[in-house]
Scaffold this motif. Structure first.
Motif, PDB file in Angstrom:
ATOM      1  N   GLY A 158       1.170   8.191   7.325  1.00 36.03           N
ATOM      2  CA  GLY A 158       1.237   8.933   6.075  1.00 36.03           C
ATOM      3  C   GLY A 158       1.128   8.038   4.853  1.00 36.03           C
ATOM      4  N   VAL A 159       0.502   6.887   5.009  1.00 34.63           N
ATOM      5  CA  VAL A 159       0.342   5.914   3.918  1.00 34.63           C
ATOM      6  C   VAL A 159      -1.086   6.016   3.385  1.00 34.63           C
ATOM      7  N   THR A 160      -1.216   6.239   2.075  1.00 30.47           N
ATOM      8  CA  THR A 160      -2.533   6.451   1.464  1.00 30.47           C
ATOM      9  C   THR A 160      -2.959   5.223   0.672  1.00 30.47           C
ATOM     10  N   ASP A 161      -4.163   4.749   0.967  1.00 30.13           N
ATOM     11  CA  ASP A 161      -4.742   3.595   0.270  1.00 30.13           C
ATOM     12  C   ASP A 161      -5.932   4.086  -0.549  1.00 30.13           C
ATOM     13  N   ARG A 162      -5.843   4.004  -1.885  1.00 35.35           N
ATOM     14  CA  ARG A 162      -6.901   4.490  -2.767  1.00 35.35           C
ATOM     15  C   ARG A 162      -7.444   3.366  -3.632  1.00 35.35           C
ATOM     16  N   ASP A 163      -8.734   3.473  -3.973  1.00 39.88           N
ATOM     17  CA  ASP A 163      -9.333   2.540  -4.913  1.00 39.88           C
ATOM     18  C   ASP A 163      -8.924   2.911  -6.339  1.00 39.88           C
ATOM     19  N   PRO A 164      -8.733   1.910  -7.224  1.00 45.19           N
ATOM     20  CA  PRO A 164      -8.440   2.209  -8.627  1.00 45.19           C
ATOM     21  C   PRO A 164      -9.675   2.773  -9.331  1.00 45.19           C
ATOM     22  N   GLU A 165      -9.461   3.530 -10.400  1.00 43.33           N
ATOM     23  CA  GLU A 165     -10.554   4.133 -11.154  1.00 43.33           C
ATOM     24  C   GLU A 165     -10.934   3.252 -12.340  1.00 43.33           C
ATOM     25  N   PRO A 166     -12.235   2.916 -12.500  1.00 40.82           N
ATOM     26  CA  PRO A 166     -12.648   2.104 -13.651  1.00 40.82           C
ATOM     27  C   PRO A 166     -12.686   2.916 -14.936  1.00 40.82           C
ATOM     28  N   ILE A 167     -12.705   2.221 -16.052  1.00 37.96           N
ATOM     29  CA  ILE A 167     -12.819   2.863 -17.352  1.00 37.96           C
ATOM     30  C   ILE A 167     -14.290   3.204 -17.614  1.00 37.96           C
ATOM     31  N   PRO A 168     -14.569   4.099 -18.562  1.00 37.40           N
ATOM     32  CA  PRO A 168     -15.971   4.371 -18.922  1.00 37.40           C
ATOM     33  C   PRO A 168     -16.662   3.106 -19.428  1.00 37.40           C
ATOM     34  N   GLU A 203     -11.229  -6.567  11.079  1.00 40.20           N
ATOM     35  CA  GLU A 203     -10.103  -6.256  10.185  1.00 40.20           C
ATOM     36  C   GLU A 203      -8.855  -6.154  11.041  1.00 40.20           C
ATOM     37  N   PHE A 204      -7.812  -6.875  10.623  1.00 39.92           N
ATOM     38  CA  PHE A 204      -6.565  -6.983  11.386  1.00 39.92           C
ATOM     39  C   PHE A 204      -5.431  -6.694  10.410  1.00 39.92           C
ATOM     40  N   LEU A 205      -4.678  -5.628  10.640  1.00 44.65           N
ATOM     41  CA  LEU A 205      -3.613  -5.251   9.706  1.00 44.65           C
ATOM     42  C   LEU A 205      -2.364  -4.840  10.469  1.00 44.65           C
ATOM     43  N   THR A 206      -1.214  -5.348  10.022  1.00 48.08           N
ATOM     44  CA  THR A 206       0.071  -4.931  10.577  1.00 48.08           C
ATOM     45  C   THR A 206       0.948  -4.364   9.473  1.00 48.08           C
ATOM     46  N   VAL A 207       1.882  -3.515   9.882  1.00 52.67           N
ATOM     47  CA  VAL A 207       2.916  -2.990   8.984  1.00 52.67           C
ATOM     48  C   VAL A 207       4.248  -3.301   9.646  1.00 52.67           C
ATOM     49  N   PRO A 208       4.834  -4.473   9.353  1.00 56.23           N
ATOM     50  CA  PRO A 208       6.037  -4.894  10.075  1.00 56.23           C
ATOM     51  C   PRO A 208       7.181  -3.896   9.993  1.00 56.23           C
ATOM     52  N   GLY A 209       7.342  -3.243   8.845  1.00 55.31           N
ATOM     53  CA  GLY A 209       8.445  -2.298   8.692  1.00 55.31           C
ATOM     54  C   GLY A 209       8.312  -1.054   9.537  1.00 55.31           C
ATOM     55  N   VAL A 232       0.860  -1.182   0.000  1.00 63.07           N
ATOM     56  CA  VAL A 232       0.000   0.000   0.000  1.00 63.07           C
ATOM     57  C   VAL A 232       0.895   1.229   0.000  1.00 63.07           C
ATOM     58  N   ASP A 233       0.827   1.990  -1.070  1.00 57.05           N
ATOM     59  CA  ASP A 233       1.597   3.236  -1.158  1.00 57.05           C
ATOM     60  C   ASP A 233       3.084   2.981  -0.893  1.00 57.05           C
ATOM     61  N   GLY A 234       3.569   1.839  -1.412  1.00 60.20           N
ATOM     62  CA  GLY A 234       4.983   1.502  -1.285  1.00 60.20           C
ATOM     63  C   GLY A 234       5.367   0.848   0.019  1.00 60.20           C
ATOM     64  N   VAL A 235       4.390   0.519   0.871  1.00 58.67           N
ATOM     65  CA  VAL A 235       4.658  -0.087   2.176  1.00 58.67           C
ATOM     66  C   VAL A 235       4.004  -1.462   2.225  1.00 58.67           C
ATOM     67  N   ARG A 236       4.740  -2.482   2.702  1.00 59.21           N
ATOM     68  CA  ARG A 236       4.209  -3.827   2.801  1.00 59.21           C
ATOM     69  C   ARG A 236       3.322  -3.956   4.048  1.00 59.21           C
ATOM     70  N   THR A 237       2.086  -4.406   3.837  1.00 60.16           N
ATOM     71  CA  THR A 237       1.177  -4.689   4.943  1.00 60.16           C
ATOM     72  C   THR A 237       0.910  -6.188   5.000  1.00 60.16           C
ATOM     73  N   VAL A 238       0.603  -6.667   6.199  1.00 60.75           N
ATOM     74  CA  VAL A 238       0.324  -8.082   6.443  1.00 60.75           C
ATOM     75  C   VAL A 238      -0.939  -8.143   7.289  1.00 60.75           C
ATOM     76  N   GLY A 239      -1.956  -8.854   6.816  1.00 58.85           N
ATOM     77  CA  GLY A 239      -3.185  -8.847   7.587  1.00 58.85           C
ATOM     78  C   GLY A 239      -4.167  -9.920   7.187  1.00 58.85           C
ATOM     79  N   HIS A 240      -5.351  -9.806   7.779  1.00 55.47           N
ATOM     80  CA  HIS A 240      -6.448 -10.733   7.482  1.00 55.47           C
ATOM     81  C   HIS A 240      -7.745 -10.095   7.949  1.00 55.47           C
TER      82      HIS A 240
END
Length: 461
Positions: free
Chosen positions: A345-355, A307-313, A289-297
């Motif tokens: 400061g990590v941003t998680d965004r949804d991708p934009e679909p095509i028309p 929702e359970f999320l870690t950022v080991p780094g 996510v935004d260049g950062v590795r997340t680990v979760g489930h």
């Protein structure tokens, strides 16, 4: 960042989504921050706190996987060994698959097993053995190792491996292997243990918007390895700290070698166009996510979501628990995204679909199904919609009340030629998936949340 800021966001977001009770915890800068809001039940309301028990659903799978890694460390289990070495009585619809499936195939969802068997095998110590016996009726979606496809049955079978190797019922084995050495004294499987403590119940929202208590509170004992644990947000932050650490409990006891703990976070199979992650480790979804590795489930139960999320780094973790569906899903997602942005400061965004593309829409419209659900795609106006329903025969034959069906959702295809899509509205907003094609190039299946649905008809059929 003040603790009040987290509390303000959690209260506002829970109010926005109409969730009766939520519990959020963050591990950041070596300290715990909590924000709890609301009540355990609309029928018998008690305040939610950091020790209130929620059903974690599939977050339980991380415990099953970690317990197996303890048995690997002791030399009692080999990840690459066939499951039949430990469960020789295993029978599947495909005998060759039954011979080939390995323990690792179960833990990274590459066994080729469909989602699961909906069956109550009782509350005795033989419940899991009974579930595994019913797996002879389960459809296979492919050969072992071909691809990842999320399977509850696979993790219940992994729990049976634990039983056979330890000689203990699954729940007692997890207590011995994990709860006791890690000091997890507020995590339980048995309703009789939970009911003497404060616990949340799930809720479903009716067509008129009214919330009602979801019953039953949790599913059968035979499903425990894949989704039966009840625990608190405080206990889950302790679980997160263990997995962010070097394999020692807080009292210094060595529970797992650091190398094996780290191996659980290493990719074992790639995931395509999945909101769950970019790859699977051993029991964990791995996502950049935004260049950062997340680990979760994540996890869902009957009207409860986790929702359970870690950022080991970054030595960071966030846990979000909520007790109403379907909006508990976007609530948890909003909390996790806010925490990542606010604290890291990590941003998680949804991708934009095509028309909207009419020709491409015609290719994907139709009806798809797996062992328990149908997935229907329709083109309406200049947009695509999908609807996921529990099969009528499954609902009619169930001995318990099943979760409400998911209302139609708008979705759009993503750029490129990979037949990928993103849901753009509703409780599943942001969920990604993809369509698959046969050798002739015709769309033959669709993936959602790591589950495969096979095409059975076009929309006009």
């Amino acid at each position: 960042m003040s603790d009040e800021t987290l509390s303000e966001f959690v209260e506002a977001t829970a109010t926005k989504f109409g969730i009766p009770g939520v519990a959020v915890g963050v591990w950041v800068d070596g300290r715990e921050v909590y924000a709890c809001h609301g009540v355990t039940s609309v029928e018998d309301p008690l305040p939610v706190g950091r020790d209130t028990l929620f059903v974690l659903g599939s977050v339980t799978k991380t415990y099953t996987a970690t317990a197996l890694m303890r048995l690997v460390e002791r030399g009692l289990v080999e990840l690459e060994a066939p499951v039949r070495r430990y469960v020789p009585e295993l029978v599947l619809a495909d005998e060759r698959a039954a011979e080939r499936i390995t323990v690792l195939n179960l833990l990274n969802h590459t066994a080729g097993l469909d989602w699961g068997v909906i069956v109550d095998t009782g509350e005795g110590d033989d419940a899991l053995a009974g579930y595994v016996a019913k797996m002879a009726e389960l459809e296979l979606i492919g050969s072992p190792g071909d691809r990842a496809s999320y399977s509850q049955a696979g993790y219940n079978l992994a729990g049976r491996v634990i039983e056979k190797v330890t000689g203990l019922p699954y729940e007692r084995a997890i207590t011995s292997l994990l709860f006791e050495p890690l000091g997890l004294s507020n995590s339980f499987f048995a309703p009789g243990e939970v009911m003497t403590r404060r616990f949340a119940v799930g809720h479903d929202r009716g067509q008129d918007g009214t919330l009602s208590v979801a019953r039953p509170w949790k599913h059968w004992r035979g499903d425990n390895p894949g989704g039966g644990l009840a625990s608190s947000v405080a206990e889950q932050l302790r679980w997160a700290r263990f997995h962010l650490g070097d394999g020692r409990a807080e009292d210094g006891t060595r529970v797992l070698p650091a190398g094996l703990l780290g191996r659980m976070r290493e990719p074992t199979v790639a995931l395509r166009a999945s909101s769950l992650g970019d790859a699977l480790g051993v029991g964990w979804f791995l996502r950049d996510v935004d260049g950062v590795r997340t680990v979760g489930h994540g996890g869902s139960a009957n009207g409860q979501f986790a929702e359970f999320l870690t950022v080991p780094g970054r030595d960071f973790a966030v846990v979000s628990l909520s007790n109403a569906g379907p909006d508990g899903i976007p609530f948890n997602q909003a909390v996790v995204r806010w925490a990542l942005q606010t604290y890291l400061g990590v941003t998680d965004r949804d991708p934009e679909p095509i028309p909207y593309d009419e020709a491409r829409a015609r290719e994907v419209t139709g009806r798809y199904e797996n062992d328990a659900m149908t997935f229907t795609v329709t083109a309406e106006g200049e947009g695509l919609r999908l609807e996921v329903l529990i099969k009528p025969e499954i609902r009619a034959g169930a001995d318990i009340e099943l979760p409400a069906d998911h209302a139609p959702f708008d979705f759009g295809l993503l750029p490129g030629d990979g037949d990928e899509y993103v849901i753009t509205g509703g409780a599943f907003k942001g969920q990604r998936g993809f369509f698959t094609r046969d050798a002739g190039g015709t769309v033959a299946g669709v993936d959602l949340a790591g589950r495969l649905f096979t095409r059975v008809a076009t929309a006009s059929a």
